[in-house]
Design an enzyme around this catalytic site. Structure first.
Site, PDB file in Angstrom:
ATOM      1  N   LYS A 130     -95.324   0.453  18.783  1.00 49.28           N
ATOM      2  CA  LYS A 130     -94.308   1.466  19.098  1.00 49.28           C
ATOM      3  C   LYS A 130     -93.571   0.997  20.329  1.00 49.28           C
ATOM      4  O   LYS A 130     -94.143   0.299  21.168  1.00 49.28           O
ATOM      5  CB  LYS A 130     -94.977   2.814  19.379  1.00 49.28           C
ATOM      6  CG  LYS A 130     -94.036   3.989  19.257  1.00 49.28           C
ATOM      7  CD  LYS A 130     -93.938   4.457  17.824  1.00 49.28           C
ATOM      8  CE  LYS A 130     -92.840   5.469  17.612  1.00 49.28           C
ATOM      9  NZ  LYS A 130     -92.963   6.089  16.273  1.00 49.28           N
ATOM     10  N   ASP A 170     -86.919   6.029  15.580  1.00 46.75           N
ATOM     11  CA  ASP A 170     -87.721   7.211  15.926  1.00 46.75           C
ATOM     12  C   ASP A 170     -86.732   8.137  16.659  1.00 46.75           C
ATOM     13  O   ASP A 170     -85.505   7.995  16.459  1.00 46.75           O
ATOM     14  CB  ASP A 170     -88.927   6.824  16.812  1.00 46.75           C
ATOM     15  CG  ASP A 170     -89.965   7.943  16.936  1.00 46.75           C
ATOM     16  OD1 ASP A 170     -90.785   8.086  16.040  1.00 46.75           O
ATOM     17  OD2 ASP A 170     -89.932   8.686  17.947  1.00 46.75           O
TER      18      ASP A 170
END
Ligand code: NDP
Ligand code: 2IT
Length: 451
Positions: A130, A170
């Protein structure tokens, strides 16, 4: 939990907190997994000796970097960039990039940790990562966003690649940002590869990737409802958020015969008792994706709706709740309100939107409740399908991708049932998802030696 599982879990958490002070979101994510897997681990003591969970909770690599850029006034701006390369036991690092002022190391690590379990559940060969930045895209011009993305990618490009680490979107990172970052990556590397997913349909993107997270969350909820011989048909649905995940969760819920009555953003929520139909949803999509407006404007356009400033939608009467905005956006009080209003199903589109108190209340009431790592996995799964299409240099039809997505969500649901069904038949989807995902990653790590 049995005593020695509890002892193991307590000692594990104390050590993790001491080693990672003040990373509250990361602690929260690890604790939830630990509560599920501790009994399994103490029954398999080699997992303790090999410190498998300690290794899973320690990123393989964390990259933190400076992102300098010029705003439209020619002034120097400095942001911080991150990429947490969490786990590569079952495939290249894979996971999104978040651009939001709240981004910090704790949030990056919690998301990367969750991604390890989510990606394991997808059945596809993807490790976990991430990244992102504390950059705030709100109020920035397209040119400013482009300059930021180019500077961010100039550094990130040194650490990623189609067989190493494949980022995607995201919060705050959608088609526009992926485009700018892909353009810069291609220019720096002089190669056209599938290193980013969420690309445009005409330049390597997969059909249905924009839709996949929201659609997949509805497919998962459908599977949960089917275990009680129920469906979306005729149900009232409360959704939070109005971004990518919320928009397509709303569209699929409508297609499945439900009435969607709420959407929100970080300023407040709208309640439309007549239902947000296809036309109104199209308005929301244009408002958010093209004009980058606020959800408040919905209530100005549609008199059937009311806007509630600085409030969350969970006090509204609904059968199904789908939190699709951000972490910890649904707390114990909200959960109590949902339950009092007769809510029967909570399917998470966001990552960790429910607090531990809320989850406990849902599970005590034995309603259908799915954690994000299970129900929102359709997004990253379809990113995995985009990687496959890039590798074979073919593009599938939307129908083919949808078939895969359906099968993957059904498989995740089945894995949750296999490991999460309790003695009275209640399915604890948190436990099921965590144990199923953990076993696969742990087995792969042990097979690959002490790395
Ligand atoms: P978007 O940026 O498209 O939309 C985010 C939405 O959530 C916006 O409506 C935003 O409102 C709202 N929001 C963001 N932060 C807050 C906050 N602090 N409080 C209240 N509302 C907030 O992001 P996505 O739709 O892509 O992501 C939503 C969630 O889904 C995140 O948890 C993400 O991690 C998760 N997710 C996303 C996937 C994907 O494929 N995109 C896949 C799996 C999970 P505002 O406009 O005011 O900021
Ligand atoms: O949280 C997530 O799973 C995502 N933001 C999507 C990640 C991806 O690689 O598609």
């Amino acid at each position: 939990m049995k005593l020695n599982a509890q002892k193991y879990a307590d000692a594990f958490m104390a050590d993790l907190i001491a080693r990672n002070p003040r990373e509250n979101e990361f602690h929260q994510a690890v604790k939830e997994v630990l509560e599920s897997v501790a009994p399994y681990i103490v029954e398999h003591p080699y997992l303790i000796d090999l410190k498998v969970l300690e290794r899973i909770a320690e990123p393989e690599r964390v990259i933190i970097f400076r992102v300098p850029w010029l705003n439209d006034e020619g002034e120097v701006q400095v942001n911080r960039g991150y990429r947490v390369q969490m786990n590569s036991a079952i495939g290249p690092y894979k996971g999104g990039l978040r651009f939001h002022p709240s981004v910090n190391l704790s949030i990056m690590k919690f998301l990367a940790f969750e991604q390890t379990f989510k990606n394991s559940l997808t059945t596809l060969p993807m490790g976990a990562g991430k990244g992102g930045s504390d950059f705030n895209p709100k109020g920035k011009s397209d040119n400013e966003v482009m300059r930021f993305c180019q500077s961010f990618m100039t550094e990130l490009s040194k650490h990623i690649g189609q067989d190493t680490d494949v980022p995607a979107g995201d919060i705050g990172v959608g088609g526009r940002e992926i485009g700018y970052m892909f353009g810069q990556y291609k220019r720096l590397r002089n190669e056209f590869t599938g290193t980013l997913t969420g690309k445009g349909l005409n330049w390597g993107g997969s059909p249905l990737r924009p839709e996949a997270t929201g659609y997949g969350t509805c497919y998962f909820a459908e599977a949960m409802l089917a275990t009680r011989e129920d469906s979306f048909q005729g149900k009232t649905v409360a959704i939070s958020g109005s971004g990518n995940v919320a928009q397509y969760a709303a569209r699929k819920a409508l297609q499945l015969g439900a009435k969607v009555v709420t959407m929100s953003d970080s300023n407040g929520y709208i309640y439309d008792p007549d239902g947000i139909d296809e036309d109104k949803l199209k308005y929301v999509m244009d408002l958010k994706n093209i004009y980058r407006g606020r959800i408040r404007e919905y209530a100005e356009k549609y008199p059937s709706a009311q806007y509630f400033e600085r409030q969350r939608p969970w006090g509204v009467k609904c059968d199904i709740a789908m939190p699709c905005a951000t972490q910890n956006e649904l707390d114990g009080n909200d959960a109590a309100k949902l339950l009092a209003n007769g809510c029967i199903c909570v399917a998470e589109g966001a990552n960790m939107p429910s607090t531990p108190e809320a989850i406990t209340l849902f599970q005590k009431a034995k309603i259908l409740y799915s954690p994000g790592k299970a129900s929102n996995a359709g997004g990253v799964a379809t990113s995995g399908l985009e990687m496959t299409q890039n590798s074979i240099r073919l593009k599938w039809t939307p129908e083919e991708v949808d078939r895969h997505l359906h099968r993957i969500m059904a498989d995740i649901h089945e894995a949750c049932r296999k490991y999460g069904t309790e003695e009275d038949g209640y399915v604890n989807y948190v436990k099921g998802a965590n144990i199923a995902a953990f076993i696969k990653v742990a087995d792969a790590m042990m097979a690959q030696g002490l790395v």
